[in-house]
Design a protein around this motif. Structure first.
Motif, short mmCIF file in Angstrom:
data_model
loop_
_atom_site.label_atom_id
_atom_site.label_comp_id
_atom_site.label_asym_id
_atom_site.label_seq_id
_atom_site.Cartn_x
_atom_site.Cartn_y
_atom_site.Cartn_z
N THR A 407 55.93 38.07 -3.44
CA THR A 407 55.03 36.95 -3.21
C THR A 407 53.99 36.96 -2.51
OG1 THR A 407 56.40 36.28 -1.25
CG2 THR A 407 57.15 35.53 -3.36
N THR A 422 46.55 37.83 -0.81
CA THR A 422 47.08 36.53 -0.16
C THR A 422 47.52 36.76 1.01
OG1 THR A 422 49.16 36.95 -1.18
CG2 THR A 422 47.64 35.41 -2.19
N ASN A 457 43.27 31.84 -1.35
CA ASN A 457 44.01 32.28 -2.31
C ASN A 457 45.52 31.79 -1.82
OD1 ASN A 457 41.75 33.37 -3.50
ND2 ASN A 457 42.12 35.33 -2.55
N ALA A 461 48.25 29.78 -4.36
CA ALA A 461 49.62 30.53 -5.05
C ALA A 461 50.52 29.44 -5.06
CB ALA A 461 50.11 31.64 -4.20
#
Ligand code: ADP
Length: 484
Positions: A407, A422, A457, A461
């Motif tokens: 993730t 991220t 960013n 997500a």
């Protein structure tokens, strides 16, 4: 399609960790897929209090694993809820699994065998007016459910397929062989193909052995549990049933966790209005007794355990403070680790703030005010706090394992150049790797335009339940079709 989802906790009723968030989020996630999920939980005092006096009894047992019990019907938000009211088993002060001092209840095997037995009866059609097409068992506490369905189904009842979800392989519900005769399973269940596990009864093992499908909460963890290191004794079973194992990432409840509307924040914000975040930072500083400044503020919201790498983090704090950063920590766990963080806070007043305890509103505020959230986990089946961090622009700094690997996109030069980074990842959980990750984060923070890009960013997500809800629904459909 109607699904009975059986769990030992659900956010809004009772919560000790991520399982509760997921159990509470599934009904809405699956409603969008045309699946009606009924959640079934034990009647702890807090759950009965939430249910209120008006709850309807829809079934009863004279002796469920020896205890009188009633089935109460209510609502979890907009979705159906069933509660197992068995005072001898669940009406106790303390947590869901142990007393106030944290010691596990001696009869946990009986308490959760009763939950599974009751679920098997309900799935079989014991309670008038309730019918289900499939059952979904979460973690070891519901692990015997597939075993009861397969090996001791309700006489004359219907047979439905089952899904066993592993939220954490480290908790297996392993009990001595002596409890087996009390479970109400046939003698043949005492076998390697049944509930026996390393000479005892394994609740999670039973579920993994006998469910029609096994899922775990991230694709990477689904692969990792095939190895000795992560399989924790059950890797052989995972391998043997590998064509039945699926990794489906947890989503986040975007109603609960939305910085634009979160009532626990000092200031709401969004990807286009990041400047308002600073008011939350000021509020976190005030809440944790930290100095006011614009330097980087790391946060931790975690169980303080070996799994979470908190022992390693406690050794990196002098370095963290030394390079100008601060830490706000919220958590409970091992006494030794709690003491190590307490000592660091005493050594670095104003720079390290520690709150030992469980505090939902503060957890939200810290995601909204921290600059980066640290998760140096040794293993992490999915992890939710990095997902909340992403949504709140609190950049996750994580170890490359399980759901963390799936993730967070590391801010390496290539990812920065491509504009997709991220967060920050570290390879191994060691003092040096974590110190380096903290230094890299502070360096990234120092480049304001770059940091802002990273935050944006992260916030863009999408980790809502859309794709994962669809994946569960597809799996349910496949199992129901298979059974014909
Ligand atoms: P785990 O279930 O292994 O503890 P997860 O990241 O899956 O880890 O879920 C943890 C959940 O518990 C998150 O919702 C997190 O915000 C919450 N949480 C953990 N510790 C605390 C705490 N001390 N106070 C409030 N919430 C906490």
């Amino acid at each position: 399609m109607r699904v009975l989802s059986v769990a030992s906790e659900a956010a809004g009723l009772v919560k000790t960790g991520g399982l509760a968030d997921v159990a509470a989020a599934l009904p809405a996630a699956l409603a969008a897929q045309g699946v009606e999920v009924t959640t079934f939980v034990p009647g702890y005092p807090a759950v009965l209090a939430r249910l209120g006096k008006k709850a309807k009894a829809v079934h009863s047992w004279d002796a469920l694993l020896g205890a009188p019990a009633r089935l109460l019907a209510g609502k979890l938000g907009a979705h159906p809820l069933l509660v197992l009211d068995a005072p001898a088993l669940f009406n106790r002060e303390g947590g869901p699994y142990g007393d106030a001092s944290g010691r596990d209840w001696d009869d946990n095997w009986r308490r959760f065998a009763a939950l599974a037995r009751a679920a098997a009866d309900i799935a079989g059609g014991a309670a008038k007016g309730l019918a289900f097409d499939l059952v979904h068992a979460h973690d070891w506490q519901a692990g015997l459910l597939p075993a009861y369905l397969r090996l001791a189904p309700l006489a004359g009842g219907c047979i439905v397929p089952s899904v066993m979800t592993i939220h954490n392989m480290a908790f297996q519900g392993y009990f001595p062989a002596e409890v087996f005769p009390e479970l109400g399973l046939p003698p043949s269940a005492w076998s390697v193909d049944g509930v026996e596990s390393y000479g005892g009864v394994g609740f999670l093992k039973a579920g993994m052995q006998l469910a029609d499908a096994i899922t775990t909460v991230s694709p990477t963890y689904a692969g990792e549990i095939r190895s000795v290191e992560f399989g924790m004794g059950l890797e052989g079973l995972v391998l043997a049933r590998s064509n039945r194992v699926h990794g489906i990432l947890n989503g986040i409840d975007t109603m609960e966790w939305n910085p634009a509307s979160d009532p626990h924040l000092a200031a709401n914000f969004s990807v286009g209005k990041l400047a308002a975040r600073v008011r939350n930072k000021r509020a976190v500083e005030a809440a944790l007794g930290l100095t006011r400044d614009d330097g980087p503020l790391f946060v931790v919201i975690s169980r303080l355990t070996w799994q979470k790498g908190m022992d390693v983090l406690s050794g990196v704090l002098d370095h963290l403070v030394g390079i100008g950063a601060r830490l706000a920590l919220l958590g409970t766990g091992d006494a030794e680790i709690e003491a190590a963080f307490g000592a660091a806070a005493t050594r670095h007043p104003g720079r390290i703030g520690v709150r030992i305890g469980y505090h939902e509103p503060l957890a939200h505020l810290m995601q909204g005010g921290g600059d980066a959230i640290l998760l140096p986990s040794r293993f992490e089946p999915c992890g939710l706090t990095q997902l909340y961090g992403l949504a709140y622009g609190c950049v996750p700094v994580v170890s490359r394992t399980g759901g963390l690997a799936d993730t967070v996109i590391d801010a390496n030069p290539a990812a920065l150049a491509a504009g997709v980074a991220t967060g920050v990842q570290m390879n191994a959980v060691s003092h040096n790797a974590l110190a380096l990750a903290v230094s890299r984060t502070v360096q990234l923070y120092g480049d304001k335009p770059q940091w802002k890009r990273l935050q944006k960013n992260a916030m863009k997500a999408d980790f809502s339940w859309g794709a994962s809800g669809a994946a569960y629904a597809a799996l349910y459909r496949q199992l129901i079709e298979e059974q014909g």
